[in-house]
Scaffold this active site. Structure first.
Site, PDB file in Angstrom:
ATOM      1  N   TRP A 116       0.823  -1.214   0.000  1.00  0.00           N
ATOM      2  CA  TRP A 116       0.000   0.000   0.000  1.00  0.00           C
ATOM      3  C   TRP A 116       0.856   1.263   0.000  1.00  0.00           C
ATOM      4  O   TRP A 116       0.502   2.259  -0.633  1.00  0.00           O
ATOM      5  CB  TRP A 116      -1.015  -0.023   1.140  1.00  0.00           C
ATOM      6  CG  TRP A 116      -2.107  -0.989   0.794  1.00  0.00           C
ATOM      7  CD1 TRP A 116      -2.311  -2.232   1.321  1.00  0.00           C
ATOM      8  CD2 TRP A 116      -3.097  -0.836  -0.241  1.00  0.00           C
ATOM      9  NE1 TRP A 116      -3.361  -2.852   0.692  1.00  0.00           N
ATOM     10  CE2 TRP A 116      -3.867  -2.025  -0.261  1.00  0.00           C
ATOM     11  CE3 TRP A 116      -3.411   0.164  -1.147  1.00  0.00           C
ATOM     12  CZ2 TRP A 116      -4.928  -2.212  -1.157  1.00  0.00           C
ATOM     13  CZ3 TRP A 116      -4.466  -0.022  -2.036  1.00  0.00           C
ATOM     14  CH2 TRP A 116      -5.211  -1.190  -2.030  1.00  0.00           C
ATOM     15  N   ASP A 185      -1.374   6.686   6.574  1.00  0.00           N
ATOM     16  CA  ASP A 185      -2.483   5.896   6.042  1.00  0.00           C
ATOM     17  C   ASP A 185      -2.769   4.827   7.097  1.00  0.00           C
ATOM     18  O   ASP A 185      -1.986   3.898   7.280  1.00  0.00           O
ATOM     19  CB  ASP A 185      -2.060   5.254   4.711  1.00  0.00           C
ATOM     20  CG  ASP A 185      -3.125   4.301   4.166  1.00  0.00           C
ATOM     21  OD1 ASP A 185      -4.190   4.166   4.793  1.00  0.00           O
ATOM     22  OD2 ASP A 185      -2.875   3.692   3.102  1.00  0.00           O
ATOM     23  N   LYS A 209     -13.036  -1.258   6.956  1.00  0.00           N
ATOM     24  CA  LYS A 209     -12.355  -2.298   7.729  1.00  0.00           C
ATOM     25  C   LYS A 209     -12.761  -2.223   9.205  1.00  0.00           C
ATOM     26  O   LYS A 209     -13.349  -3.155   9.732  1.00  0.00           O
ATOM     27  CB  LYS A 209     -10.850  -2.178   7.566  1.00  0.00           C
ATOM     28  CG  LYS A 209     -10.454  -2.396   6.095  1.00  0.00           C
ATOM     29  CD  LYS A 209      -9.045  -2.046   5.821  1.00  0.00           C
ATOM     30  CE  LYS A 209      -8.739  -1.937   4.353  1.00  0.00           C
ATOM     31  NZ  LYS A 209      -8.745  -3.193   3.623  1.00  0.00           N
TER      32      LYS A 209
END
Ligand SMILES: Cc1ncc(COP(=O)(O)O)c(C=O)c1O
Length: 373
Positions: A116, A185, A209
């Protein structure tokens, strides 16, 4: 798991427990799912569904304020931080961060810690010069670069880290005191542990999530980082303009926001972030211990960097993987396949996953090993 929108096409429901280990959209706590179902036709006695509420009306504004208050209480958020409820997911922020935070020509620091972070870097690079402060590429992203090795640039506009590498199963355990604003993030471990918020200039996380369902990106930004939009930036993508309008510059993702409000309440009711972290440790330690004690499963990640939320592991005989995943699905253990870029097995243990789900998974894994090991 094949699925259809039409009930008559669905496979007959199997009895017994089911656990969803998906990386996201992820499982919701049953109590939250039940509340969504129960109040869907008539939200808070308004006679209308929450799906039909005008976002400028008092009831929905009240919901947004409540969600922000609950978030502030959970994180002990200092008053000089603003909370934004945005569209577009974390991927959209990958490009919007440099556009919002950097002066023309200014560069940013990035930690290349896994899948990511690599995506965030590729996108940000389209808009600004970047400096890679350290990379885990050399070890196949099985360990995080030591903070002592980070080559930070004191002139950078910000330093970006990915707190949890969802695909690689790595988590940053400590956050450095950085001279430049630290930007994180936190999509896959937001609200799973207490945070030293004052160390951050900006935190962002997609909701699907730990914060409900897809469609919402939550962003926390320190006041002094809000700057007038650069030329060409559409207004809804400007953090400063969204902050001025309390995230109502355009219609916010109202259903996802409502789900996030329920999740924030639920996390508070469970005892807050200390309780989430405690439960997370219990679940992940149990699973890692089971993996380390087995001859069939193994985990490549350096123990000190292993993520408590994204437990990634492999089968020593990789040819058994399809059989493992199929048998797990039949046992009610869904979505255990690893990220497409990494392969193997991944069990996502977000806040909503109960300890019983991990115990059930371990029982299944031991039984599978007895039969195939
Ligand atoms: C750490 C991390 N960042 C960013 C993303 C991308 O989120 P989205 O698909 O909502 O843009 C993900 C998705 O799994 C993620 O795990």
């Amino acid at each position: 798991m094949a699925c259809s929108c039409f009930p008559e096409d669905r496979p007959a429901a199997r009895g017994g427990e089911r656990y969803n280990f998906a990386a996201g959209p992820a499982m919701l706590p049953p109590a939250v799912q039940a509340q969504i179902r129960d109040e869907l036709p008539d939200w808070q006695g308004s006679g209308l569904s929450v799906l039909e509420q005008p976002f400028t009306g008092a009831p929905f504004k009240g919901l947004m304020q409540q969600a922000e208050q609950d978030l502030r209480a959970l994180l002990a958020l200092p008053p000089n931080y603003r909370v934004l409820f945005l569209h577009g997911g974390a991927s959209c922020q990958f490009g919007l961060l440099p556009m919002n935070l950097l002066a023309p020509g200014q560069s940013a620091d990035y930690l290349e810690s896994g899948h990511w972070a690599t995506k965030a870097i590729a996108e940000a690079r389209r808009h600004a010069p970047l400096n890679i402060i350290a990379s885990g590429q050399g070890n196949g992203f099985t360990a995080l670069p030591e903070p002592g090795e980070w080559r930070l640039d004191p002139q950078a506009g910000y330093c970006h880290v990915t707190s949890n590498e969802t695909a690689n199963g790595l988590q940053l355990q400590e956050f450095p005191q950085s001279q430049v604003p630290l930007v994180a993030d936190m999509t896959s471990d937001f609200l799973t542990r207490p945070l030293p918020v004052e160390r951050f200039g900006l935190i962002y996380a997609s909701a699907q999530k730990n914060l409900g369902v897809a469609g919402l990106c939550l962003l926390i930004v320190r006041d002094d980082l809000l700057r007038p939009p650069r030329a060409g930036l559409p207004s809804p993508f400007s953090y400063a303009l969204q902050a001025e309008q309390q995230s109502r510059l355009c219609t916010p993702p109202s259903f996802a926001l409502y789900c996030a409000a329920l999740m924030l309440r639920w996390i508070g009711q469970q005892g807050g972030l200390e309780a989430m972290a405690h439960a997370g440790r219990a679940k992940s330690q149990l699973l890692y211990r089971g993996i380390d004690a087995s001859d069939l499963y193994h985990c490549r990640q350096r123990p000190a960097d292993r993520s408590p939320v994204s437990v990634c592991f492999q089968l020593r005989d990789e040819l058994l993987l399809p059989r493992f995943l199929a048998a797990a699905g039949q046992a009610g253990l869904f979505n255990l396949q690893g990220h497409g870029a990494v392969g193997g097995i991944r069990a996502s243990l977000y806040n909503a996953m109960p300890l019983a789900g991990v115990e059930r998974l371990l029982e299944f894994m031991r039984d599978f090993e007895r039969r195939h090991g």
